[in-house]
Write a protein that holds these residues in place. Structure first.
Motif, mmCIF file in Angstrom:
data_model
loop_
_atom_site.group_PDB
_atom_site.id
_atom_site.type_symbol
_atom_site.label_atom_id
_atom_site.label_comp_id
_atom_site.label_asym_id
_atom_site.label_seq_id
_atom_site.Cartn_x
_atom_site.Cartn_y
_atom_site.Cartn_z
ATOM 1 N N GLY A 148 -30.729 5.666 -39.635
ATOM 2 C CA GLY A 148 -30.649 6.113 -38.249
ATOM 3 C C GLY A 148 -31.049 7.567 -38.093
ATOM 4 O O GLY A 148 -31.715 7.946 -37.122
ATOM 5 N N GLY A 149 -30.660 8.388 -39.076
ATOM 6 C CA GLY A 149 -31.031 9.802 -39.033
ATOM 7 C C GLY A 149 -32.526 9.998 -39.162
ATOM 8 O O GLY A 149 -33.125 10.848 -38.490
ATOM 9 N N LEU A 150 -33.152 9.185 -40.010
ATOM 10 C CA LEU A 150 -34.598 9.264 -40.176
ATOM 11 C C LEU A 150 -35.310 8.842 -38.890
ATOM 12 O O LEU A 150 -36.285 9.478 -38.467
ATOM 13 C CB LEU A 150 -35.017 8.356 -41.336
ATOM 14 C CG LEU A 150 -36.418 8.523 -41.919
ATOM 15 C CD1 LEU A 150 -36.643 9.944 -42.419
ATOM 16 C CD2 LEU A 150 -36.638 7.515 -43.042
ATOM 17 N N LYS A 151 -34.803 7.789 -38.260
ATOM 18 C CA LYS A 151 -35.394 7.318 -37.005
ATOM 19 C C LYS A 151 -35.259 8.376 -35.913
ATOM 20 O O LYS A 151 -36.199 8.641 -35.150
ATOM 21 C CB LYS A 151 -34.685 6.033 -36.567
ATOM 22 C CG LYS A 151 -35.315 5.322 -35.360
ATOM 23 C CD LYS A 151 -34.506 4.097 -34.991
ATOM 24 C CE LYS A 151 -35.177 3.260 -33.926
ATOM 25 N NZ LYS A 151 -36.238 2.392 -34.495
ATOM 26 N N TYR A 152 -34.084 9.004 -35.836
ATOM 27 C CA TYR A 152 -33.827 10.032 -34.824
ATOM 28 C C TYR A 152 -34.759 11.229 -35.023
ATOM 29 O O TYR A 152 -35.345 11.757 -34.064
ATOM 30 C CB TYR A 152 -32.370 10.471 -34.910
ATOM 31 C CG TYR A 152 -31.974 11.546 -33.940
ATOM 32 C CD1 TYR A 152 -31.939 11.296 -32.568
ATOM 33 C CD2 TYR A 152 -31.606 12.821 -34.386
ATOM 34 C CE1 TYR A 152 -31.569 12.290 -31.670
ATOM 35 C CE2 TYR A 152 -31.237 13.814 -33.502
ATOM 36 C CZ TYR A 152 -31.220 13.547 -32.146
ATOM 37 O OH TYR A 152 -30.858 14.531 -31.259
ATOM 38 N N LEU B 170 -36.935 1.053 -38.429
ATOM 39 C CA LEU B 170 -35.687 1.660 -38.904
ATOM 40 C C LEU B 170 -34.503 1.243 -38.042
ATOM 41 O O LEU B 170 -34.651 1.028 -36.838
ATOM 42 C CB LEU B 170 -35.817 3.185 -38.897
ATOM 43 C CG LEU B 170 -36.728 3.787 -39.959
ATOM 44 C CD1 LEU B 170 -37.045 5.233 -39.633
ATOM 45 C CD2 LEU B 170 -36.088 3.673 -41.338
ATOM 46 N N PRO B 171 -33.310 1.161 -38.633
ATOM 47 C CA PRO B 171 -32.121 0.830 -37.837
ATOM 48 C C PRO B 171 -31.689 2.017 -36.973
ATOM 49 O O PRO B 171 -31.959 3.177 -37.313
ATOM 50 C CB PRO B 171 -31.059 0.539 -38.912
ATOM 51 C CG PRO B 171 -31.484 1.373 -40.087
ATOM 52 C CD PRO B 171 -32.991 1.362 -40.065
ATOM 53 N N GLU B 172 -31.040 1.727 -35.855
ATOM 54 C CA GLU B 172 -30.487 2.804 -35.027
ATOM 55 C C GLU B 172 -29.359 3.517 -35.770
ATOM 56 O O GLU B 172 -29.183 4.720 -35.631
ATOM 57 C CB GLU B 172 -29.948 2.228 -33.712
ATOM 58 C CG GLU B 172 -31.001 1.591 -32.814
ATOM 59 C CD GLU B 172 -31.965 2.614 -32.227
ATOM 60 O OE1 GLU B 172 -31.595 3.801 -32.142
ATOM 61 O OE2 GLU B 172 -33.081 2.214 -31.858
#
Length: 243
Positions: A98-102, A191-193
């Motif tokens: 989730g951090g990578l997606k953000y 990626l997951p949230e």
């Protein structure tokens, strides 16, 4: 005419710098893990990473902050950096995926490929070669693969159980995720949230044969800085390289 391989190389990157680094205390009591200096260099880990990324043609970096984010942001604001840096801070824990997606949502060119690295990786190898490897395999994601040295002496035996040799700190027979990546433009959508992409996204891509592994070239330097011992070892290794 522009070489299509060169055109496909990333010019943007994400550095995941939000970990608490509890195993690096007391160094991380007053600073996040990427702000710890390699002894003898006078520069924090993230400073070396930014220089390395710039040498590979990266112009924009998003740094995902967490633990003691203000210390890292203050250093980034005051340092003479070779790239343009944007910082983001998670308002709640999102997990690694989730951090990578953000962080990826803040990249300046979402339609272009990107690099990513963990904020505690101290390495030097040709990133452009890894990007070309990624393109040639038409992968959604490519992981750098390292063979870290086993921290114990190994024993070699023959078929009769006789010990034939002792090997001090040999390379691991297995490759490990080196914490450096190349991602295609649509990867962020996979990626997951919240949660860990290494338990969700990566296994799915592996089953679909869309996940590639780039072995670090022989002689390439790589070390994950997890403990005070890693810092001491890195300093010794760097002193040896300088001789």
């Amino acid at each position: 005419m522009t070489d299509p391989t060169t055109a496909s190389r990333p010019r943007q990157a994400v550095i995941l710098a939000g970990g608490q680094g509890s195993r690096l205390r007391p160094y991380t009591d007053d600073r996040p893990k990427p702000m710890v200096e390699i002894p003898g260099t006078g520069t924090p880990i993230i400073g070396h990473q930014l220089t390395w990324l710039a040498e590979a043609g990266v112009s924009d970096v998003v740094v995902s902050c967490g633990h003691l984010a203000e210390v890292l942001q203050e250093w980034l604001d005051s340092a003479d950096l070779p790239v343009a840096v944007t910082t983001v801070v998670e308002t709640e824990p999102l997990g690694r995926g989730g951090g990578l997606k953000y962080a990826a949502a803040h990249l300046p060119r979402p339609d272009r490929p990107w690099y990513a690295t963990n904020g505690d990786i101290w390495t030097r190898f040709p990133l452009r070669d890894m990007a070309d490897f990624h393109t040639e395999r038409d992968a959604a994601a490519t992981l750098a693969l390292a063979r870290p040295r086993i921290p114990w002496g190994a024993v070699q035996t023959d078929g009769f159980g006789h010990i034939t040799d002792f090997i001090e700190a040999p390379p691991s027979p297995f490759e490990v995720n080196a914490g450096v990546y190349v991602f295609s433009p649509g990867f962020a959508d996979l990626l997951p949230e919240r949660g860990d992409h290494e338990r969700t996204t990566f296994p799915r891509l592996a089953r679909e044969r869309r996940l590639a592994g780039f072995p670090l070239p022989q002689g390439a330097y790589w070390r994950a800085i997890d403990t005070a011992k890693d810092l001491r070892e890195a300093a010794k290794e760097l002193a040896g390289l300088a001789r």
